[in-house]
Write a protein that holds these residues in place. Structure first.
Motif, PDB file in Angstrom:
ATOM      1  N   GLN A  97       8.922   3.925   8.433  1.00 59.42           N
ATOM      2  CA  GLN A  97       9.574   3.860   9.739  1.00 59.42           C
ATOM      3  C   GLN A  97       9.113   2.633  10.523  1.00 59.42           C
ATOM      4  OE1 GLN A  97       8.585   7.694  11.359  1.00 59.42           O
ATOM      5  NE2 GLN A  97      10.237   8.737  10.281  1.00 59.42           N
ATOM      6  N   LEU A  98       7.826   2.337  10.483  1.00 53.44           N
ATOM      7  CA  LEU A  98       7.305   1.150  11.181  1.00 53.44           C
ATOM      8  C   LEU A  98       7.890  -0.129  10.594  1.00 53.44           C
ATOM      9  CD1 LEU A  98       3.553   2.184  11.570  1.00 53.44           C
ATOM     10  CD2 LEU A  98       5.234   1.915  13.408  1.00 53.44           C
ATOM     11  N   ARG A  99       7.976  -0.194   9.259  1.00 54.71           N
ATOM     12  CA  ARG A  99       8.535  -1.377   8.603  1.00 54.71           C
ATOM     13  C   ARG A  99       9.997  -1.560   8.988  1.00 54.71           C
ATOM     14  NH1 ARG A  99       8.714   0.244   3.671  1.00 54.71           N
ATOM     15  NH2 ARG A  99      10.952   0.385   3.584  1.00 54.71           N
ATOM     16  N   GLU A 100      10.767  -0.473   8.975  1.00 59.67           N
ATOM     17  CA  GLU A 100      12.183  -0.554   9.337  1.00 59.67           C
ATOM     18  C   GLU A 100      12.367  -0.965  10.793  1.00 59.67           C
ATOM     19  OE1 GLU A 100      14.005   3.148   8.229  1.00 59.67           O
ATOM     20  OE2 GLU A 100      13.932   2.660   6.088  1.00 59.67           O
ATOM     21  N   ALA A 101      11.544  -0.426  11.688  1.00 62.44           N
ATOM     22  CA  ALA A 101      11.631  -0.800  13.104  1.00 62.44           C
ATOM     23  C   ALA A 101      11.304  -2.278  13.296  1.00 62.44           C
ATOM     24  CB  ALA A 101      10.689   0.068  13.939  1.00 62.44           C
ATOM     25  N   ALA A 102      10.301  -2.774  12.571  1.00 61.45           N
ATOM     26  CA  ALA A 102       9.931  -4.186  12.662  1.00 61.45           C
ATOM     27  C   ALA A 102      11.054  -5.074  12.124  1.00 61.45           C
ATOM     28  CB  ALA A 102       8.632  -4.448  11.905  1.00 61.45           C
ATOM     29  N   GLU A 103      11.675  -4.647  11.033  1.00 59.70           N
ATOM     30  CA  GLU A 103      12.789  -5.412  10.466  1.00 59.70           C
ATOM     31  C   GLU A 103      13.968  -5.441  11.427  1.00 59.70           C
ATOM     32  OE1 GLU A 103      13.495  -3.514   6.695  1.00 59.70           O
ATOM     33  OE2 GLU A 103      11.741  -4.477   5.767  1.00 59.70           O
ATOM     34  N   GLU A 104      14.261  -4.303  12.065  1.00 59.84           N
ATOM     35  CA  GLU A 104      15.358  -4.239  13.031  1.00 59.84           C
ATOM     36  C   GLU A 104      15.069  -5.129  14.236  1.00 59.84           C
ATOM     37  OE1 GLU A 104      16.014  -0.124  13.986  1.00 59.84           O
ATOM     38  OE2 GLU A 104      16.615   0.359  11.931  1.00 59.84           O
ATOM     39  N   ALA A 105      13.833  -5.120  14.716  1.00 63.84           N
ATOM     40  CA  ALA A 105      13.452  -5.962  15.855  1.00 63.84           C
ATOM     41  C   ALA A 105      13.561  -7.439  15.488  1.00 63.84           C
ATOM     42  CB  ALA A 105      12.038  -5.616  16.321  1.00 63.84           C
ATOM     43  N   ALA A 106      13.123  -7.789  14.293  1.00 63.25           N
ATOM     44  CA  ALA A 106      13.208  -9.180  13.853  1.00 63.25           C
ATOM     45  C   ALA A 106      14.667  -9.611  13.730  1.00 63.25           C
ATOM     46  CB  ALA A 106      12.478  -9.352  12.522  1.00 63.25           C
ATOM     47  N   GLN A 107      15.516  -8.730  13.207  1.00 59.18           N
ATOM     48  CA  GLN A 107      16.937  -9.042  13.076  1.00 59.18           C
ATOM     49  C   GLN A 107      17.583  -9.194  14.451  1.00 59.18           C
ATOM     50  OE1 GLN A 107      18.628  -9.775  10.171  1.00 59.18           O
ATOM     51  NE2 GLN A 107      20.145 -10.460  11.647  1.00 59.18           N
ATOM     52  N   ALA A 108      17.226  -8.306  15.386  1.00 57.88           N
ATOM     53  CA  ALA A 108      17.771  -8.389  16.743  1.00 57.88           C
ATOM     54  C   ALA A 108      17.340  -9.694  17.409  1.00 57.88           C
ATOM     55  CB  ALA A 108      17.327  -7.187  17.566  1.00 57.88           C
TER      56      ALA A 108
ATOM     57  N   ILE B 240       0.816  -1.218   0.000  1.00 59.84           N
ATOM     58  CA  ILE B 240       0.000   0.000   0.000  1.00 59.84           C
ATOM     59  C   ILE B 240       0.850   1.269   0.000  1.00 59.84           C
ATOM     60  CG2 ILE B 240      -1.690   1.353   1.323  1.00 59.84           C
ATOM     61  CD1 ILE B 240      -3.099  -1.309   1.995  1.00 59.84           C
ATOM     62  N   PRO B 241       1.854   1.402   0.875  1.00 63.77           N
ATOM     63  CA  PRO B 241       2.649   2.642   0.830  1.00 63.77           C
ATOM     64  C   PRO B 241       3.322   2.868  -0.524  1.00 63.77           C
ATOM     65  CG  PRO B 241       3.008   1.497   2.901  1.00 63.77           C
ATOM     66  CD  PRO B 241       2.225   0.565   2.022  1.00 63.77           C
ATOM     67  N   PHE B 242       3.835   1.808  -1.129  1.00 66.85           N
ATOM     68  CA  PHE B 242       4.459   1.950  -2.451  1.00 66.85           C
ATOM     69  C   PHE B 242       3.449   2.441  -3.482  1.00 66.85           C
ATOM     70  CE2 PHE B 242       5.052   0.110  -6.667  1.00 66.85           C
ATOM     71  CZ  PHE B 242       6.231   0.737  -7.042  1.00 66.85           C
ATOM     72  N   LEU B 243       2.255   1.841  -3.486  1.00 69.24           N
ATOM     73  CA  LEU B 243       1.230   2.230  -4.456  1.00 69.24           C
ATOM     74  C   LEU B 243       0.789   3.674  -4.242  1.00 69.24           C
ATOM     75  CD1 LEU B 243      -0.823  -1.094  -4.497  1.00 69.24           C
ATOM     76  CD2 LEU B 243       0.742  -0.241  -6.278  1.00 69.24           C
ATOM     77  N   LEU B 244       0.674   4.088  -2.990  1.00 68.14           N
ATOM     78  CA  LEU B 244       0.327   5.478  -2.700  1.00 68.14           C
ATOM     79  C   LEU B 244       1.430   6.425  -3.180  1.00 68.14           C
ATOM     80  CD1 LEU B 244      -1.119   5.092   0.888  1.00 68.14           C
ATOM     81  CD2 LEU B 244      -2.398   5.637  -1.180  1.00 68.14           C
ATOM     82  N   GLY B 245       2.673   6.014  -2.988  1.00 66.70           N
ATOM     83  CA  GLY B 245       3.794   6.822  -3.468  1.00 66.70           C
ATOM     84  C   GLY B 245       3.786   6.936  -4.985  1.00 66.70           C
ATOM     85  N   LEU B 246       3.470   5.842  -5.647  1.00 70.08           N
ATOM     86  CA  LEU B 246       3.340   5.866  -7.103  1.00 70.08           C
ATOM     87  C   LEU B 246       2.262   6.856  -7.522  1.00 70.08           C
ATOM     88  CD1 LEU B 246       3.839   4.617  -9.965  1.00 70.08           C
ATOM     89  CD2 LEU B 246       2.061   2.952  -9.365  1.00 70.08           C
TER      90      LEU B 246
ATOM     91  N   TYR C 138       1.937   9.747   5.908  1.00 68.02           N
ATOM     92  CA  TYR C 138       1.497   8.367   6.151  1.00 68.02           C
ATOM     93  C   TYR C 138       2.514   7.378   5.567  1.00 68.02           C
ATOM     94  CZ  TYR C 138      -0.964   3.972   5.514  1.00 68.02           C
ATOM     95  OH  TYR C 138      -1.287   2.638   5.513  1.00 68.02           O
ATOM     96  N   ILE C 139       2.952   7.632   4.343  1.00 67.62           N
ATOM     97  CA  ILE C 139       3.929   6.748   3.696  1.00 67.62           C
ATOM     98  C   ILE C 139       5.220   6.701   4.512  1.00 67.62           C
ATOM     99  CG2 ILE C 139       5.376   6.461   1.637  1.00 67.62           C
ATOM    100  CD1 ILE C 139       2.999   7.731   0.039  1.00 67.62           C
TER     101      ILE C 139
END
Length: 162
Positions: free
Chosen positions: A136-147, A104-110, A130-131
């Motif tokens: 930021q939420l996606r990056e935080a989730a990725e960082e948490a998953a990596q940690a 959704i964020p990508f499509l909105l950016g498009l 919003y995008i």
């Protein structure tokens, strides 16, 4: 637009609690499908495609609306409450599986970039905010998953030697 796609969009629309919310759900679901359909290597016949979408829009929410007005709606601040609605996200995720929620964020950016190119409008505002929040939420989730993965990997050898 095939009948199956139309029914999926209508199913999302019916999840709104009143006419205003249902119309917002319809606009966003339809707009997201339209935008995701642009992501192809095939040559698109926009005249035919827009005619199909416009016919469905007219039969669903009446005259005065078009795919152009829906895409304009999706670049304005009124779209943000729909995008942040748990009811919309749940319905869209359940019925419209061809368009993953994370797209959704990508499509909105498009959509914003096309709007900027066509009308030369400033794309800064609620949709761009919003995008950015979603990024930021996606990056935080990725960082948490990596940690978590790193913590699990560090603890694994110690358990194996026990």
């Amino acid at each position: 637009m095939n009948p199956e796609l139309q029914e999926k969009i209508l199913a999302v629309t019916r999840c709104g609690v009143d006419r205003h919310e249902s119309t917002g759900f319809f606009r966003v679901a339809l707009g997201l499908y339209y935008l995701s359909g642009l992501m192809t290597k095939e040559t698109l016949d926009f005249k035919r495609l827009d005619r199909q979408f416009n016919r469905f829009i007219y039969h669903t929410i009446g005259k005065g609306h078009s795919i152009t007005s829906i895409l304009q709606y999706m670049s304005g601040e009124k779209v943000v409450p729909v995008l942040e609605s748990k009811r919309f996200l749940r319905a869209f995720g359940e019925y419209c599986t061809e368009v993953p929620l994370e797209n959704i964020p990508f499509l909105l950016g498009l959509n914003l970039s096309v709007a900027k190119d066509i009308s030369k409008i400033d794309v800064r505002g609620p949709v761009a905010d919003y995008i950015e929040r979603q990024r930021q939420l996606r990056e935080a989730a990725e960082e948490a998953a990596q940690a978590a993965a790193d913590a699990g990997a560090e603890g694994a050898p110690a358990r194996a030697s026990e």
